[in-house]
Design an enzyme around this catalytic site. Sequence first.
Site, PDB file in Angstrom:
ATOM      1  N   PRO A   1      -9.349   8.916   3.820  1.00 44.31           N
ATOM      2  CA  PRO A   1      -9.272   9.352   5.214  1.00 44.31           C
ATOM      3  C   PRO A   1      -8.086   8.679   5.933  1.00 44.31           C
ATOM      4  CG  PRO A   1     -11.475   8.501   4.701  1.00 44.31           C
ATOM      5  CD  PRO A   1     -10.611   8.262   3.497  1.00 44.31           C
TER       6      PRO A   1
ATOM      7  N   ALA B   1      -7.996   5.421   9.292  1.00 43.47           N
ATOM      8  CA  ALA B   1      -9.372   4.936   9.325  1.00 43.47           C
ATOM      9  C   ALA B   1      -9.484   3.495   8.826  1.00 43.47           C
ATOM     10  CB  ALA B   1     -10.258   5.851   8.483  1.00 43.47           C
ATOM     11  N   GLY B   2      -8.343   2.874   8.512  1.00 41.27           N
ATOM     12  CA  GLY B   2      -8.391   1.487   8.049  1.00 41.27           C
ATOM     13  C   GLY B   2      -8.615   1.361   6.559  1.00 41.27           C
TER      14      GLY B   2
ATOM     15  N   GLY C   1      -6.284   2.111   4.300  1.00 38.78           N
ATOM     16  CA  GLY C   1      -5.003   1.908   3.617  1.00 38.78           C
ATOM     17  C   GLY C   1      -4.331   3.182   3.134  1.00 38.78           C
ATOM     18  N   SER C   2      -4.560   4.303   3.843  1.00 39.87           N
ATOM     19  CA  SER C   2      -4.001   5.570   3.351  1.00 39.87           C
ATOM     20  C   SER C   2      -2.474   5.552   3.384  1.00 39.87           C
ATOM     21  CB  SER C   2      -4.544   6.757   4.156  1.00 39.87           C
ATOM     22  OG  SER C   2      -4.073   6.699   5.468  1.00 39.87           O
ATOM     23  N   SER C   3      -1.899   4.933   4.412  1.00 39.37           N
ATOM     24  CA  SER C   3      -0.437   4.987   4.505  1.00 39.37           C
ATOM     25  C   SER C   3       0.209   4.173   3.378  1.00 39.37           C
ATOM     26  CB  SER C   3      -0.009   4.571   5.919  1.00 39.37           C
ATOM     27  OG  SER C   3       0.882   3.514   5.926  1.00 39.37           O
ATOM     28  N   ALA C   4      -0.326   2.997   3.082  1.00 35.98           N
ATOM     29  CA  ALA C   4       0.253   2.192   2.001  1.00 35.98           C
ATOM     30  C   ALA C   4       0.026   2.852   0.640  1.00 35.98           C
ATOM     31  CB  ALA C   4      -0.351   0.791   2.006  1.00 35.98           C
ATOM     32  N   ALA C   5      -1.155   3.461   0.448  1.00 37.97           N
ATOM     33  CA  ALA C   5      -1.413   4.131  -0.838  1.00 37.97           C
ATOM     34  C   ALA C   5      -0.436   5.292  -1.005  1.00 37.97           C
ATOM     35  CB  ALA C   5      -2.860   4.623  -0.901  1.00 37.97           C
TER      36      ALA C   5
ATOM     37  N   ASP D   1      -2.016  -4.164   2.460  1.00 41.74           N
ATOM     38  CA  ASP D   1      -2.382  -2.805   2.028  1.00 41.74           C
ATOM     39  C   ASP D   1      -1.559  -2.358   0.822  1.00 41.74           C
ATOM     40  OD1 ASP D   1      -3.869  -2.929   4.317  1.00 41.74           O
ATOM     41  OD2 ASP D   1      -3.393  -0.905   4.987  1.00 41.74           O
TER      42      ASP D   1
HETATM   43  O1  PMV Z   1      -6.346  -0.725   9.498  1.00 44.30           O
HETATM   44  P1  PMV Z   1      -5.406  -1.055   8.426  1.00 44.30           P
HETATM   45  O2  PMV Z   1      -5.837  -0.611   7.079  1.00 44.30           O
HETATM   46  O3  PMV Z   1      -4.017  -0.629   8.767  1.00 44.30           O
HETATM   47  O4  PMV Z   1      -5.398  -2.649   8.271  1.00 44.30           O
HETATM   48  C1  PMV Z   1      -4.755  -3.440   9.194  1.00 44.30           C
HETATM   49  C2  PMV Z   1      -4.971  -4.881   8.851  1.00 44.30           C
HETATM   50  C3  PMV Z   1      -4.347  -5.808   9.864  1.00 44.30           C
HETATM   51  O5  PMV Z   1      -4.635  -7.137   9.428  1.00 44.30           O
HETATM   52  C4  PMV Z   1      -4.923  -5.609  11.238  1.00 44.30           C
HETATM   53  C5  PMV Z   1      -2.842  -5.625   9.947  1.00 44.30           C
HETATM   54  C6  PMV Z   1      -2.118  -6.065   8.703  1.00 44.30           C
HETATM   55  O6  PMV Z   1      -0.940  -5.692   8.595  1.00 44.30           O
HETATM   56  O7  PMV Z   1      -2.659  -6.796   7.864  1.00 44.30           O
END
Ligand code: PMV
Length: 325
Positions: free
Chosen positions: A107, A110-111, A113-117, A158
């Site tokens: 998703p 949503a946190g 890690g979709s952009s890094a993946a 990520d």
């Molecule tokens: O929400 P995400 O998956 O982009 O994770 C961010 C994690 C943070 O610690 C808030 C930022 C980071 O770059 O580590």
Amino acid sequence: MGKASAPGKIILSGEHSVVYGYPALVSAVSLRCFAYASSLPEPGIEIISKDLEVRQIYSPTEVYQLKDLPLNSKTDNLAFSALKTLEKIGINPLKQGISISLESEIPISAGLGSSAASAVSVVGAILSLFKKSLSSNEISSLAFEGEILAHGTPSGVDNAAATYGGYLRYENGNVSKLDIANEVPVLVCNTMVPRETKALVANVRKRYDSSPNIIGQILKALGQIPNAMIDSIAKQDFIALGNLMEINQGLLDSIGVGHHAIHKVISIAKEFGALGSKLTGAGGGGCVIILPSDEDSENEIHRALKEQGFDSFRTRFSQEGVRIE
Ligand code: PMV
């Protein structure tokens, strides 16, 4: 055609405090992003993302300029990582064009890690297309170059998870893959509240700048949790792990990254026997991870969340990082 994929991740602990140099504990999950690369007859970088509903073609000069411009499209970071990858493997982007198309199970926003993946799979697909190889560290760094454009000052956690897979302990740019085989049976619930990592990280920074002593102490406390969690996961002590998740959530709330939808999910989970729950990633919406006490509690929590309009799913832990085919 070049093909590669990379996993999403959950941050078990360490979001935000990791930006200030404390450790983070991350686990790669079984949801993956797939990238397919092919050559173009003309120079240029084309990015097609089904999930973002974007098809964008950049001239090489445009990509070179991206570093100095505000992010325009959600694919700018991918084009940038693609260009850097071409340069790294000795292919001149002014002469060779490529098209990359992406499909993801992760998703968005949503946190997880979709952009890094996506970025890691783009790098992998280019390596696959030109039959080149780079070390994991180099792949992760190329993805990170794009992540900087997208997120300002990302920690790099990520792209490390998407590259290496497994459980990772991340601290100040150093990644260690942990020798833990135990799966933490977490449920992931997407609050469906979109949020932007860059804005949340900037807000924490503002709080820190205006109350450095207080926020500094909270970040320091947050920074102690990953090691304690590693210990409890290794011992399979899920009661201790649940307690740590609750403490972690309380501290994250106090730096301003909570959200009422997150609190609602957490209170439903608690009512139906969760040992602990917390947001994962930048917060402000996004996903919550829930540790059910047993299978019955997992089913009950899933049902209760569904009744309240939330969807939850069990992610599988993934030992595998980037896969270049
Ligand atoms: O929400 P995400 O998956 O982009 O994770 C961010 C994690 C943070 O610690 C808030 C930022 C980071 O770059 O580590």
